[in-house]
Write an enzyme that holds these catalytic residues in place. Structure first.
Site, PDB file in Angstrom:
ATOM      1  N   HIS A  85       0.875  -1.173   0.000  1.00 48.34           N
ATOM      2  CA  HIS A  85       0.000   0.000   0.000  1.00 48.34           C
ATOM      3  C   HIS A  85       0.909   1.218   0.000  1.00 48.34           C
ATOM      4  O   HIS A  85       1.707   1.411   0.923  1.00 48.34           O
ATOM      5  CB  HIS A  85      -0.926  -0.012   1.211  1.00 48.34           C
ATOM      6  N   GLU A  88       1.604   3.367   3.091  1.00 46.90           N
ATOM      7  CA  GLU A  88       2.077   2.697   4.309  1.00 46.90           C
ATOM      8  C   GLU A  88       3.578   2.521   4.147  1.00 46.90           C
ATOM      9  O   GLU A  88       4.050   1.575   3.525  1.00 46.90           O
ATOM     10  CB  GLU A  88       1.331   1.373   4.503  1.00 46.90           C
ATOM     11  N   HIS A 192       3.226  -3.710   6.409  1.00 47.96           N
ATOM     12  CA  HIS A 192       2.156  -2.727   6.267  1.00 47.96           C
ATOM     13  C   HIS A 192       2.184  -1.744   7.439  1.00 47.96           C
ATOM     14  O   HIS A 192       3.070  -1.775   8.286  1.00 47.96           O
ATOM     15  CB  HIS A 192       0.801  -3.435   6.207  1.00 47.96           C
ATOM     16  N   GLU A 284       1.917  -5.550  10.506  1.00 48.47           N
ATOM     17  CA  GLU A 284       1.473  -4.159  10.645  1.00 48.47           C
ATOM     18  C   GLU A 284       2.386  -3.506  11.680  1.00 48.47           C
ATOM     19  O   GLU A 284       2.427  -3.931  12.840  1.00 48.47           O
ATOM     20  CB  GLU A 284       0.015  -4.118  11.106  1.00 48.47           C
TER      21      GLU A 284
END
Length: 447
Positions: A85, A88, A192, A284
């Site tokens: 992404h 990110e 991410h 993440e």
């Protein structure tokens, strides 16, 4: 003048391989940095592009290891993917710092040296450079998540739980799919932002026929996935505390099953596992997707040990070859572990190699090759990462012309889905070519 300024900036960036700044480097700077690292550490690195983005930017991968240019039998392939992404951005920065740390530490840091001598490490700092270039520095709501076509790349992979996939995938996704076919990857993580948690497959479900249990979608290697996720979260400075971001979900031990968190169709980690034989988790790494640059050194400190510890886990389980008694390798032999019915069975590569990430214990293997009776064998598997090597074990077959092949239905189903994907891709390419021909013909007519 702008060209000169860019040149001077790049010169500052790469003049000394030991001084990568803690800031957000644009795509041109990343490219020049990777090329400089490859020049300065040519014996342990190899730089190549796995494809291009929609806007024509290269998807650069730097390979690090004792044998960087080519796969060697018995040396597992590992990969990190960042910036899927585009907005990110922490993973992108951390992977550049990891490259610096690995190259500088080789032959001086024992952990780094053992890793590079025993593992072939692939790093893709940015899977979505177009999205990165379009993003702004808003913590949560910046643009740039999608690629140039406005597509979320982590919803665009083939999905084993979805029927009638037409094979309409983005260039960046095709590049990764082809990359998976070109290397026998064993373990992977994609980086991410927007939360602090390690998420593991499955991200999707078929509606509860087999895998859906208590709100989670359970993969056959669920125990291994939980171990991988916890290994990262407990090596991280605080991920294992399960802190929430902005009042969102609290994650016990800093991990979650992907489907339990939220169902996701077309995700990359499921594709890696089901069709690529590569166990992948999603990391993440920050509540803020685009944090201020002053926070980057702290984020590196929070994640450095975890990034290294996770790479070592490529040496879990068992590895080896399936061979005939004369030493000929058997390609596409099916290597199954009793009690683990993978949607796509794990198969040997062109060298007859197999890799199975497994926790310590006793396991029964069933190995199947055409025109032979299946082989059953029970092995005790010790813990390999401390020694930087999984258990080595070869399965040896005597040649026979009398036995019939033992092919499982799951193999046929998996092959059928893969063929449908390729057919969809071919149809899309054919349509594109026909469009070009029609436009050319129309142009001649108008002239």
């Amino acid at each position: 003048m702008p060209t000169l300024m860019l040149f001077l900036c790049l010169g500052t960036l790469v003049s000394r391989a030991s001084s990568l700044e803690f800031r957000y480097h644009n795509t041109a700077e990343v490219q020049e940095y990777l090329k400089a690292v490859n020049r300065n550490y040519s014996s342990i690195t190899h730089l190549h592009s796995i494809g291009k983005s929609v806007e024509g930017r290269n998807l650069w991968v730097l390979i690090l290891g004792k044998f960087p240019t080519k796969h060697k039998i018995g040396i597992p392939e590992f990969k990190y993917v960042g910036n899927m992404h585009g907005n990110e951005v922490v993973g992108r920065v951390l992977l550049l710092k990891l490259i610096e740390y690995l190259t500088q530490g080789y032959l001086s840091d024992p952990v780094v040296t053992h890793l590079l001598n025993s593992t072939r490490i692939h790093i893709l700092p940015s899977m979505n450079p177009d999205g990165f270039e379009a993003s702004n520095r808003n913590c949560l709501y910046s643009q740039g998540r999608f690629n140039k076509h406005g597509v979320d790349l982590n919803r665009n992979f083939p999905d084993a739980f979805v029927q009638n996939d037409k094979g309409e995938h983005e260039l960046e996704v095709w590049a990764v799919m082809d990359w998976l076919k070109s290397e026998p990857f064993v373990l992977s993580a994609n980086l991410h932002g927007g939360a602090v948690v390690a998420s593991y497959p499955y991200d999707n479900s078929n509606g509860g026929k087999v895998e859906l249990q208590r709100g989670s979608s359970i993969a056959p290697d669920n125990d291994v996935f939980i171990y991988l996720a916890k290994a990262y979260s407990f090596s991280h400075n605080y991920m294992h505390n399960g802190q929430s971001c902005y009042g969102s979900t609290v994650f016990k031990d800093g991990i979650t099953n992907g489907y339990y968190w939220y169902p996701l169709q077309g995700g990359m980690q499921d594709y890696n596992y089901i069709w690529g034989q590569c166990l992948e988790i999603t990391l993440e790494l920050s509540c803020c997707k685009y944090p201020p640059e002053k926070e980057l050194p702290g984020l590196w400190d929070d994640n450095k040990d975890a990034l290294l510890a996770y790479m070592k886990l490529v040496h879990l389980g068992v590895k080896g070859q399936v061979l005939y008694s004369d030493g000929t390798p058997v390609e596409n032999a099916i290597v199954e572990v009793e009690g683990r019915k993978n949607l796509c069975p794990f198969k040997t590569n062109i060298n007859g190699e197999y890799y199975r990430l497994l926790l310590p214990g006793n396991y029964t293997f069933k190995v199947t090759i055409p025109s032979q009776e299946a082989m059953m064998e029970t092995l005790y598997i010790p813990y390999g990462p401390d020694m930087y090597s999984a258990l080595k074990h070869n399965f040896i077959f005597q040649r026979s012309r009398n036995s019939s092949p033992d092919v499982t239905p799951s193999t046929e189903s998996c092959v059928s889905k893969l063929r449908n994907q390729e057919a969809g891709r071919s149809a899309a390419l054919l349509a594109s070519h026909l469009t070009v021909l029609l436009l050319l013909a129309l142009g001649r007519f108008l002239l």
